[in-house]
Design a protein around this motif. Structure first.
Motif, PDB file in Angstrom:
ATOM      1  N   GLU B 120      31.580  52.556  22.426  1.00  0.00           N
ATOM      2  CA  GLU B 120      31.324  53.914  22.633  1.00  0.00           C
ATOM      3  C   GLU B 120      30.647  54.219  23.693  1.00  0.00           C
ATOM      4  O   GLU B 120      30.932  55.160  24.497  1.00  0.00           O
ATOM      5  CB  GLU B 120      30.643  54.813  21.067  1.00  0.00           C
ATOM      6  N   GLU B 121      29.396  53.229  24.002  1.00  0.00           N
ATOM      7  CA  GLU B 121      28.879  53.288  25.219  1.00  0.00           C
ATOM      8  C   GLU B 121      30.296  53.198  26.855  1.00  0.00           C
ATOM      9  O   GLU B 121      29.977  53.620  27.910  1.00  0.00           O
ATOM     10  CB  GLU B 121      28.029  52.391  25.298  1.00  0.00           C
ATOM     11  N   PHE B 122      31.303  52.294  26.409  1.00  0.00           N
ATOM     12  CA  PHE B 122      31.968  52.235  27.585  1.00  0.00           C
ATOM     13  C   PHE B 122      33.164  53.106  27.716  1.00  0.00           C
ATOM     14  O   PHE B 122      33.235  53.008  28.503  1.00  0.00           O
ATOM     15  CB  PHE B 122      32.844  50.516  27.223  1.00  0.00           C
ATOM     16  N   ARG B 123      33.679  53.731  26.617  1.00  0.00           N
ATOM     17  CA  ARG B 123      33.753  55.159  26.514  1.00  0.00           C
ATOM     18  C   ARG B 123      33.194  56.210  27.232  1.00  0.00           C
ATOM     19  O   ARG B 123      33.741  56.595  28.097  1.00  0.00           O
ATOM     20  CB  ARG B 123      34.391  55.186  24.560  1.00  0.00           C
ATOM     21  N   GLU B 124      31.921  56.598  26.895  1.00  0.00           N
ATOM     22  CA  GLU B 124      31.597  57.577  27.491  1.00  0.00           C
ATOM     23  C   GLU B 124      31.344  57.395  29.263  1.00  0.00           C
ATOM     24  O   GLU B 124      31.441  58.464  29.732  1.00  0.00           O
ATOM     25  CB  GLU B 124      29.927  57.485  27.007  1.00  0.00           C
ATOM     26  N   LEU B 125      31.366  56.377  29.771  1.00  0.00           N
ATOM     27  CA  LEU B 125      31.109  55.736  30.939  1.00  0.00           C
ATOM     28  C   LEU B 125      32.656  56.162  31.528  1.00  0.00           C
ATOM     29  O   LEU B 125      32.600  57.093  33.097  1.00  0.00           O
ATOM     30  CB  LEU B 125      30.699  54.507  31.600  1.00  0.00           C
ATOM     31  N   LEU B 167      41.854  53.222  29.927  1.00  0.00           N
ATOM     32  CA  LEU B 167      40.525  52.798  29.508  1.00  0.00           C
ATOM     33  C   LEU B 167      40.203  53.390  28.326  1.00  0.00           C
ATOM     34  O   LEU B 167      39.700  53.528  26.961  1.00  0.00           O
ATOM     35  CB  LEU B 167      39.110  51.989  30.617  1.00  0.00           C
ATOM     36  N   LEU B 168      40.422  55.020  28.675  1.00  0.00           N
ATOM     37  CA  LEU B 168      39.935  56.105  27.718  1.00  0.00           C
ATOM     38  C   LEU B 168      40.857  55.624  26.631  1.00  0.00           C
ATOM     39  O   LEU B 168      40.068  55.994  24.785  1.00  0.00           O
ATOM     40  CB  LEU B 168      39.647  57.287  27.699  1.00  0.00           C
ATOM     41  N   ASP B 172      39.755  54.742  22.312  1.00  0.00           N
ATOM     42  CA  ASP B 172      39.985  55.470  20.537  1.00  0.00           C
ATOM     43  C   ASP B 172      40.817  54.532  20.390  1.00  0.00           C
ATOM     44  O   ASP B 172      40.436  54.337  19.341  1.00  0.00           O
ATOM     45  CB  ASP B 172      40.980  56.606  21.433  1.00  0.00           C
ATOM     46  N   GLU B 173      41.952  53.522  20.640  1.00  0.00           N
ATOM     47  CA  GLU B 173      42.357  53.013  18.934  1.00  0.00           C
ATOM     48  C   GLU B 173      41.470  51.479  19.353  1.00  0.00           C
ATOM     49  O   GLU B 173      41.953  51.350  18.217  1.00  0.00           O
ATOM     50  CB  GLU B 173      43.816  52.098  20.584  1.00  0.00           C
TER      51      GLU B 173
END
Lengths: 189, 189
Positions: B120-125, B167-168, B172-173
DNA sequence: CCTACTATATATCTTCGTGATATATAACTC
DNA sequence: GAGTTATATATCACGAAGATATATAGTAGG
């Protein structure tokens, strides 16, 4: 004491099974090389400091002719240290220097055909890597179906695939644009 | 002499316009920071060696109070050197260490919720970066429409967008898979 | 009014990571 | 038997990143 991410990559590898420094290098190459690398220049000094910290133990197997194998095993303290690190927030990746993109950014200085060649070479690499990651996925599904690590390993492989596919798409899009530039203006210079 | 890619990144920046070391750092940050970085630790020594090689010239502007500005300009020899490098094959990027993926690879050692947090943190970036690159594309199209470099600059921006979007999607996947694991087994540990 | 922060600007140092190299041996191939 | 490949440990040189030192001027806030 040496404080580096290499420490945790090595602890992690030893959490799977006891290994020598040579094994660690090879295992990293074969499992996580698409997002992590370690060189002997890090592995051997780190192993030394891990022994000093009592996070791993070292046993020497007399090699039958071959050099002795220094085999390192994770201790309970080592496993605790690994888990503590896993629970911490991950630092975000820093910029990955990309020479092809740097050349493309200054592309106006040279002929369009030169830029096309750079993108084509980059594309070929992505194609090869994507094939490789697909093969790894297949092999993982076939041989590690009951390994509790398998779901996590598959996620990281999918990461590699996703990136390579996106870069292939970018290459195709970019080559189309570059070819239009050749047609529109004639190849300058 | 110092042989490094930084040399060409700096020559390239000076090909756009004369700049001080401080300017170069700032310009790189604002234009190519998603695939290239330079630190003062590289910029100042390289500028010194570029002067020695007569690839750039240095002029000092007396600062009105502020420290003197050492402004470097590309010479004809410098431009030739840059073009020669642009024509050479680009070396392919080496592995980009990704700490989040390393943690995920060893994810079995800790609770699924811990892994979810990392992703989740990675996704936010990625989300923030994608927004930024879209804004840069818009600005480039608005302000540099007649700049001959613009087509190339846009291609590199698209590269950043393509990666972030991929990457987004991967996040999600992966989050879907991790959430299923929570439901299936209950949050272990 | 003074303090703190921010921006401009050059320069150096420490630490980390990569790649190359040195050393040694066994197995396999030609 | 010569050459290549695989196993195995270890160290060094160099590039790169990040932090820090030094200096000045403008601006914002208490």
């Amino acid at each position: 004491m040496r404080e580096t991410k290499s420490k945790y990559a090595i602890l992690g590898m030893l959490s799977i099974e006891p290994m020598s420094g040579y094994d660690i290098k090879k295992e990293i190459q074969e499992s996580i090389s698409y997002f992590w690398a370690e060189s002997y220049g890090q592995i051997y000094p780190v192993l030394k400091s891990l022994v000093a910290e009592k996070l791993v133990t070292k046993t020497v197997q007399k090699g039958a002719g071959k050099p002795d194998r220094h085999v390192y095993s994770l201790t309970e303290r080592g496993r605790k240290e690994l888990r503590a690190w896993l629970a911490e927030g991950a630092s975000m990746p820093k910029v990955e220097r990309n020479e092809m993109l740097l050349k493309l950014f200054f592309g106006e200085e040279v002929a369009v055909s030169v830029n096309i060649r750079h993108v084509e070479e980059f594309r070929e690499l992505q194609r090869v890597l994507l094939e490789k990651y697909k093969a790894i996925e297949k092999e993982l599904k076939a041989t590690c179906a009951d390994n509790p690590n398998a779901p996590y390993w598959l996620m990281t492989v999918r990461y590699g695939q996703q990136i390579r596919q996106a870069l292939l798409d970018w290459c195709d899009e970019t080559l189309t644009k570059l070819n239009k530039m050749v047609k529109a203006a004639g190849d300058k210079h």
